[in-house]
Scaffold this motif. Structure first.
Motif: not given
Length: 264
Positions: A140-157
């Motif tokens: 049933l899952g061990a996490f409260d949420f999952v964050y899938f990385t997108g273009p803006s995360d790489f653009a920030r870098h």
């Protein structure tokens, strides 16, 4: 039968080169029905690592924190470069924790060196480990949420701002080659530019495809388990910094490494 592609050290989940099954492999299937053709010699080590990660998660949860999982492509594949991706993973983890508050949230970054398997591990081995971690002990899952990385995360870098971004990536490549000359033999400049300017996200990651399906399956199980309040008990799902829309939230996608040893 074609041998499996070796898994580079630190390439984590997500974001892996698809592998072909071999006769020496064994099929391992999770509580929610995800199967992988793994190295039999690594089975015990993976089990040990899963236990260690669960202990780490429990320690963070005991502090009252919301627990998140970061899905991000890491491999040097398709124009991406591992050293860049690993750094973006660290930066994205920090960004999310600072945004939500480090006192109240903790993000598991699968690319961290603490989670490395032996050098002969490949994508299926890593995904067998992360599938068990994601599903938890009860599926049933061990996490409260999952964050899938997108273009803006790489653009920030890279400091991309919507003006001549591909030129900025050309410059970034030239600067990286000065400090990491080995990169030139692994990643073509044009491929690097086009990947980080046009494709850099979990949408183009083998391992992240598996992770999306795993999260979808966990949430479906939560919904089905309690018709009255099950919907409210789903894990949060974010893509590119924003909550996923309901229709996408519940949709499956093509598998990445998930397959048993008898299927190509």
């Amino acid at each position: 039968m074609k041998a499996r592609t070796p898994w580079p050290v630190l390439t984590g989940l997500l974001f892996v080169i698809a592998t072909q099954p071999v006769s020496a492999g064994i099929s391992s299937c999770s509580k929610d029905g995800f199967c992988y053709c793994i190295h039999e010699t690594l089975a015990d080590r993976i089990t040990q690592r899963v236990a260690e990660i669960r202990t780490l998660i429990a320690a963070q949860r005991a502090q009252g924190k919301a627990i998140g999982y970061l899905s991000i492509p890491l491999s040097t594949l398709g124009g991406g470069y591992f050293a860049v991706n690993a750094l973006v993973a660290v930066e994205t983890k920090d960004h999310i924790e600072q945004q939500l508050g480090p006192r109240d949230v903790w993000i598991l970054n699968p690319g961290a060196t603490d989670f490395v398997l032996p050098a002969d591990a490949d994508g299926a081995d890593y995904m067998w480990m992360w599938t068990q971690v994601l599903e938890g002990t009860d599926g049933l899952g061990a996490f409260d949420f999952v964050y899938f990385t997108g273009p803006s995360d790489f653009a920030r870098h890279f400091g991309l701002d919507g003006r001549a971004d591909l030129e900025k990536l050309d410059t970034a490549y030239d600067n990286l080659v000065k400090t990491k000359p080995e990169m030139a033999s692994k990643v073509d400049k044009r491929a690097f530019r086009d990947y980080y300017g046009l494709r850099a996200s979990v949408s183009f990651s083998v391992g992240s495809h598996d992770e999306w399906n795993i999260v979808r399956a966990i949430n479906a199980k939560r919904r089905d388990g309690d018709k009255v309040s099950g919907i409210a008990k789903q894990m949060g799902v974010f893509f590119d910094g924003k909550p996923a829309a309901p229709g996408l939230f519940e949709a499956s996608i093509d598998a990445g490494n998930s397959r048993d040893c008898n299927k190509n």
